[in-house]
Motif scaffolding. Structure first.
Motif, mmCIF file in Angstrom:
data_model
loop_
_atom_site.group_PDB
_atom_site.id
_atom_site.type_symbol
_atom_site.label_atom_id
_atom_site.label_comp_id
_atom_site.label_asym_id
_atom_site.label_seq_id
_atom_site.Cartn_x
_atom_site.Cartn_y
_atom_site.Cartn_z
ATOM 1 N N GLY A 26 0.811 -1.197 0.000
ATOM 2 C CA GLY A 26 0.000 0.000 0.000
ATOM 3 C C GLY A 26 0.851 1.256 0.000
ATOM 4 O O GLY A 26 2.083 1.197 -0.169
ATOM 5 N N PRO A 27 0.248 2.421 0.209
ATOM 6 C CA PRO A 27 1.021 3.671 0.265
ATOM 7 C C PRO A 27 2.113 3.612 1.333
ATOM 8 O O PRO A 27 1.869 3.205 2.466
ATOM 9 C CB PRO A 27 -0.039 4.722 0.615
ATOM 10 C CG PRO A 27 -1.332 4.130 0.145
ATOM 11 C CD PRO A 27 -1.203 2.653 0.358
ATOM 12 N N GLY A 28 3.313 3.974 0.936
ATOM 13 C CA GLY A 28 4.425 3.978 1.877
ATOM 14 C C GLY A 28 4.979 2.605 2.195
ATOM 15 O O GLY A 28 5.809 2.476 3.103
ATOM 16 N N ALA A 70 10.720 -6.190 -4.500
ATOM 17 C CA ALA A 70 9.981 -6.743 -5.643
ATOM 18 C C ALA A 70 9.001 -5.739 -6.231
ATOM 19 O O ALA A 70 8.715 -5.774 -7.431
ATOM 20 C CB ALA A 70 9.232 -8.004 -5.211
ATOM 21 N N ALA A 71 8.459 -4.849 -5.401
ATOM 22 C CA ALA A 71 7.501 -3.849 -5.871
ATOM 23 C C ALA A 71 7.394 -2.762 -4.815
ATOM 24 O O ALA A 71 7.629 -3.003 -3.626
ATOM 25 C CB ALA A 71 6.128 -4.471 -6.130
ATOM 26 N N GLY A 75 3.732 6.292 -3.773
ATOM 27 C CA GLY A 75 4.504 7.274 -3.021
ATOM 28 C C GLY A 75 5.907 6.844 -2.663
ATOM 29 O O GLY A 75 6.677 7.651 -2.129
ATOM 30 N N VAL A 76 6.286 5.610 -2.949
ATOM 31 C CA VAL A 76 7.614 5.124 -2.597
ATOM 32 C C VAL A 76 8.537 5.252 -3.807
ATOM 33 O O VAL A 76 8.269 4.680 -4.860
ATOM 34 C CB VAL A 76 7.572 3.655 -2.124
ATOM 35 C CG1 VAL A 76 8.984 3.144 -1.865
ATOM 36 C CG2 VAL A 76 6.725 3.527 -0.867
ATOM 37 N N GLU A 96 7.776 -16.220 1.572
ATOM 38 C CA GLU A 96 8.602 -15.916 0.408
ATOM 39 C C GLU A 96 8.526 -14.451 0.016
ATOM 40 O O GLU A 96 9.436 -13.934 -0.644
ATOM 41 C CB GLU A 96 8.193 -16.815 -0.758
ATOM 42 C CG GLU A 96 8.565 -18.276 -0.529
ATOM 43 C CD GLU A 96 8.138 -19.187 -1.655
ATOM 44 O OE1 GLU A 96 8.886 -20.130 -1.972
ATOM 45 O OE2 GLU A 96 7.045 -18.953 -2.239
ATOM 46 N N GLN A 97 7.452 -13.756 0.415
ATOM 47 C CA GLN A 97 7.339 -12.324 0.167
ATOM 48 C C GLN A 97 6.639 -11.677 1.361
ATOM 49 O O GLN A 97 5.778 -12.283 1.991
ATOM 50 C CB GLN A 97 6.572 -12.047 -1.132
ATOM 51 C CG GLN A 97 7.267 -12.668 -2.354
ATOM 52 C CD GLN A 97 6.715 -12.175 -3.668
ATOM 53 O OE1 GLN A 97 6.864 -11.014 -4.014
ATOM 54 N NE2 GLN A 97 6.083 -13.079 -4.412
ATOM 55 N N VAL A 98 7.032 -10.447 1.652
ATOM 56 C CA VAL A 98 6.460 -9.746 2.793
ATOM 57 C C VAL A 98 6.324 -8.267 2.448
ATOM 58 O O VAL A 98 7.163 -7.701 1.741
ATOM 59 C CB VAL A 98 7.334 -9.934 4.058
ATOM 60 C CG1 VAL A 98 8.724 -9.343 3.873
ATOM 61 C CG2 VAL A 98 6.662 -9.343 5.292
ATOM 62 N N VAL A 99 5.243 -7.656 2.920
ATOM 63 C CA VAL A 99 5.033 -6.217 2.762
ATOM 64 C C VAL A 99 5.529 -5.517 4.023
ATOM 65 O O VAL A 99 5.205 -5.917 5.139
ATOM 66 C CB VAL A 99 3.550 -5.896 2.506
ATOM 67 C CG1 VAL A 99 3.270 -4.408 2.697
ATOM 68 C CG2 VAL A 99 3.153 -6.319 1.099
#
Length: 327
Positions: A26-28, A70-71, A75-76, A96-99
């Motif tokens: 998400g944002p940030g 990865a993404a 705003g980032v 395997e992936q984390v926000v």
């Protein structure tokens, strides 16, 4: 993506590796492809619902990781996609992936591979700030480190030695003390078979320690506090023993001692400039050859066994989950 999942509170053997949808930043926020994630004792406590914070079920445990961006969310602009990063979250790293919020990321220090990068930041930042920022340790002082072969303990021995402190390692066996001596401890105390306060006094020529760093808690905390000299400092970092100690305040009064608590997430929130200065100091030590002690590396399929080993204190240094291993 594959992820470890806790669906009920309890011992680590209840964890299961499942397939989940890839989360969207998400944002940030930033999505990180995790290459490695380190196991910390608070991960065990969170799974058992014995930590200061209760994560709602179900959740993915794991707090310390390294990987590549990865993404990026709205705003980032930095770090760029593909950049190597290390970071920390309360939960979510054993996937395997984390926000992650972008402020929770750090560049991987030059010289560290992903396994060592995953094991580095939380543990070494905790040790550094316990010794320096909160503990005010300086070269030539006697520093006693409890749990000296564990994650935070081994990092504290390593850093204190590099900063010129005289390190007394305290641990639960001769074998664990041998690990601490390789990291630079000048002396060791087996607190299962030796009286901690008495040995601290003997090793410091009767004066007592200037500083104690305690990630263990339990009965050893009071004994170590009694081993301080007048005006000494005691830093409580965690409770790997499983018991939060109850310290008689008259000891603090009679010794004119300073007792401080330290938790890395609070420092990040309230003193980001201090954290940044610590990061720079640690990066210089890495360039000079400092590396975290990694004793075991497991694939994600063995995450329950890895947490069990940490819970039962069968490990030294850090245990790391290799997310790139398919076995």
């Amino acid at each position: 993506m594959r992820a470890a999942r806790c669906t009920r509170y309890g011992p680590p053997h209840g964890l299961r590796v499942v397939d989940l949808d890839v989360p969207e930043p998400g944002p940030g926020e930033v999505l990180v492809r995790v290459h490695a994630a380190a196991v910390n004792f608070p991960d065990v406590l969170l799974v058992a619902n014995r930590y200061q914070i209760t994560p709602p079920l179900p959740f993915t445990p794991g707090s310390e990781f390294a990987g590549v961006v990865a993404a990026a969310g709205p705003g980032v602009t930095s770090p760029a996609v593909g950049a190597p990063v290390a970071g920390a979250v309360l939960t979510g790293a054993f996937a395997e992936q984390v926000v992650v919020p972008v402020e929770g990321l750090r560049p991987v220090p030059e010289g560290l591979d992903m396994v060592h990068a995953a094991a580095f930041h939380v543990t070494y930042a905790t040790a550094y700030h316990s010794l320096v920022t909160v503990g005010r340790g300086t070269a030539g002082e006697w520093a006693v480190v409890l749990g000296a072969a564990g994650g935070v303990g081994s990092a504290a021995v390593d850093i204190a030695n590099r900063l010129g402190m005289r390190v007394v390692a305290a641990a639960s066996s001769r074998e664990r003390l041998a690990v601490a001596r390789k990291l630079g401890a000048e002396a060791g105390i087996d607190y299962v078979h030796e009286e901690l306060k008495t040995r601290i006094r003997e090793l410091t020529a009767g004066e007592g320690a200037h500083l104690v760093v305690d990630p263990v808690g339990g009965d050893h905390a009071e004994a170590a506090l009694r081993g301080l000299r007048r005006g000494g400092r005691f830093v409580t970092v965690g409770y790997a023993d499983g018991t939060i100690p109850r310290i008689p305040l008259n000891l603090v009064l009679l010794k004119d001692a300073v007792v401080r608590g330290f938790e890395i997430r609070m420092l990040r929130r309230y003193a980001p400039d201090t954290v940044a200065a610590g990061d720079r100091a640690l990066a210089r030590m890495v360039r000079d050859g400092m590396r975290p002690l990694v004793s075991r590396v497991h694939p994600l399929a063995e995450v329950a066994a890895a947490l069990t080993d940490v819970a039962e204190r069968r490990t030294t240094g850090k245990v790391v989950i290799d997310m790139t291993s398919g076995s």
